[in-house]
Design a protein around this motif. Structure first.
Motif, short mmCIF file in Angstrom:
data_model
loop_
_atom_site.label_atom_id
_atom_site.label_comp_id
_atom_site.label_asym_id
_atom_site.label_seq_id
_atom_site.Cartn_x
_atom_site.Cartn_y
_atom_site.Cartn_z
N LYS A 1 35.78 58.34 71.11
CA LYS A 1 35.74 58.71 69.91
C LYS A 1 37.11 59.66 69.44
O LYS A 1 37.48 59.40 68.48
N LEU A 2 37.30 60.29 70.40
CA LEU A 2 38.73 61.25 70.19
C LEU A 2 39.85 60.32 70.15
O LEU A 2 40.73 60.29 69.05
N MET A 3 40.05 59.13 70.89
CA MET A 3 41.22 58.47 70.71
C MET A 3 41.18 57.67 69.37
O MET A 3 42.27 57.29 68.85
N ASP A 4 39.93 57.12 69.06
CA ASP A 4 40.08 56.30 67.88
C ASP A 4 40.24 57.18 66.50
O ASP A 4 40.69 56.67 65.52
N GLU A 5 40.30 58.55 66.62
CA GLU A 5 40.57 59.37 65.66
C GLU A 5 42.00 59.84 65.74
O GLU A 5 42.39 60.71 64.85
N GLY A 6 42.62 59.72 66.88
CA GLY A 6 43.89 59.98 67.03
C GLY A 6 44.03 61.43 67.69
O GLY A 6 45.11 61.94 67.55
N ASN B 1 47.11 51.97 63.89
CA ASN B 1 47.18 51.96 62.25
C ASN B 1 47.93 53.02 61.70
O ASN B 1 47.77 54.12 62.34
N PRO B 2 48.16 52.87 60.41
CA PRO B 2 48.94 54.06 59.86
C PRO B 2 48.24 54.97 59.46
O PRO B 2 48.55 56.39 59.61
N GLU B 3 46.98 54.94 59.37
CA GLU B 3 45.93 56.11 58.99
C GLU B 3 45.95 57.18 60.27
O GLU B 3 46.14 58.23 60.42
N THR B 4 45.43 56.46 61.45
CA THR B 4 45.22 57.04 62.84
C THR B 4 46.57 57.70 63.17
O THR B 4 46.49 58.86 63.84
N THR C 1 47.47 61.37 62.34
CA THR C 1 46.78 62.33 63.02
C THR C 1 47.51 62.45 64.63
O THR C 1 47.66 63.37 64.89
N ARG C 2 48.02 61.39 65.21
CA ARG C 2 48.44 61.17 66.32
C ARG C 2 49.89 61.93 66.43
O ARG C 2 50.23 62.62 67.27
N LEU C 3 50.72 61.68 65.27
CA LEU C 3 51.79 62.44 64.97
C LEU C 3 51.49 63.70 65.07
O LEU C 3 52.46 64.73 65.47
N LYS C 4 50.58 64.22 64.10
CA LYS C 4 50.41 65.48 64.11
C LYS C 4 50.12 66.20 65.55
O LYS C 4 50.61 67.33 65.68
N ALA C 5 49.38 65.69 66.22
CA ALA C 5 48.94 66.17 67.56
C ALA C 5 50.24 66.17 68.48
O ALA C 5 50.46 67.17 69.15
#
Ligand code: ADP
Ligand code: ADP
Ligand code: ZN
Length: 219
Positions: free
Chosen positions: A51-56, A165-168, A171-175
């Protein structure tokens, strides 16, 4: 020799880790791959992480620390390992230091792959993998030699990661900026940080990393 490849999502950590693995017999330890394998096996840990990975978002530190501590004790890691995707927080970096001490191992270098943000998005959105052997490709930068056929194993089945994908990716870049980038000064202070231009071609990035490893052997 034990090293960390550090960089934002899509920087080329996996690509370079696999090249080093082939050439030097070091073992790639990718926490992302381990989590995806756990999801595939349907384990509770994998389901918790998915769940966390899919949200980034990042998976809890304790889980990741335990996963790596189990892994580095296995026999194949005696030849040297390349950490790819771990540590991702200061807490993980501190825990890594403690576990390396406990197991009488040391860290030789932390190689940072520097890549511009626009290029990262382009890299992850074009990334795909062979479903059978796991060989990594990119639609523009590393296509298969024969369209639709894996260079390595001949399979015609490929997969894309749900989080590429660009959306997730936002969040990944923010993390990365908020949680992972603070480990750069941590390693700089220890004199372990070596930065490499990750914008170069795969071959040139590989050469830069090899130059770092050679300088360590001499030094
Ligand atoms: P990471 O493990 O850091 O997320 P990967 O190694 O999977 O990154 O690389 C992300 C994508 O970019 C892959 O599709 C890969 O083929 C491609 N890639 C890797 N290194 C380079 C490079 N130096 N130039 C262009 N594309 C690259
Ligand atoms: P990338 O190659 O794009 O950097 P990874 O395959 O390393 O991505 O990681 C994919 C996802 O797995 C991360 O977005 C995160 O949710 C989780 N993950 C992997 N390694 C860690 C870690 N060390 N700590 C926390 N979460 C992690
Ligand atoms: Zn294949």
């Amino acid at each position: 020799m034990n090293i960390i490849l550090l960089g934002p999502p899509g920087a080329g950590k996996g690509t370079q880790a696999r090249l080093l693995e082939e050439k030097y017999g070091m073992v790639q330890l990718s926490t992302g791959d381990m989590l995806r394998a756990s999801i595939k096996r349907g384990e509770p840990l994998g389901l918790e992480a998915k769940k966390l990975m899919d949200e980034g978002r990042l998976v809890p530190d304790d889980l990741m620390i335990r996963m790596i501590e189990d892994r580095i004790q296995q026999a194949d890691c005696q030849k040297g390992f390349i950490l790819d995707g771990f540590p991702r927080t200061v807490k993980q970096a501190e825990a890594l230091d403690a576990m390396l001490d406990r197991h009488h191992k040391n860290l030789d270098a932390v190689v940072e792959l520097k890549v511009d943000e626009d290029a990262l998005v382009e890299r992850v959105t074009g990334r795909f993998t062979c479903a059978k052997c796991g060989a990594g490709y990119h639609s523009n930068f590393k296509p298969t030699k024969v369209e639709g056929i894996c260079d390595n194993c001949g399979s015609a089945e490929f997969v894309c990661r749900p989080d590429d994908n660009p959306e997730t990716m936002k969040t990944r870049l923010k993390a990365f900026h908020e949680q992972t980038a603070p480990i750069l000064p941590y390693y700089r202070e220890k004199g372990l940080l070596k930065s490499v231009d990750g914008m170069a071609s795969m071959v040139n990035v590989q050469q830069s990393i090899e130059a770092v490893l050679k300088s360590l052997r001499k030094g």
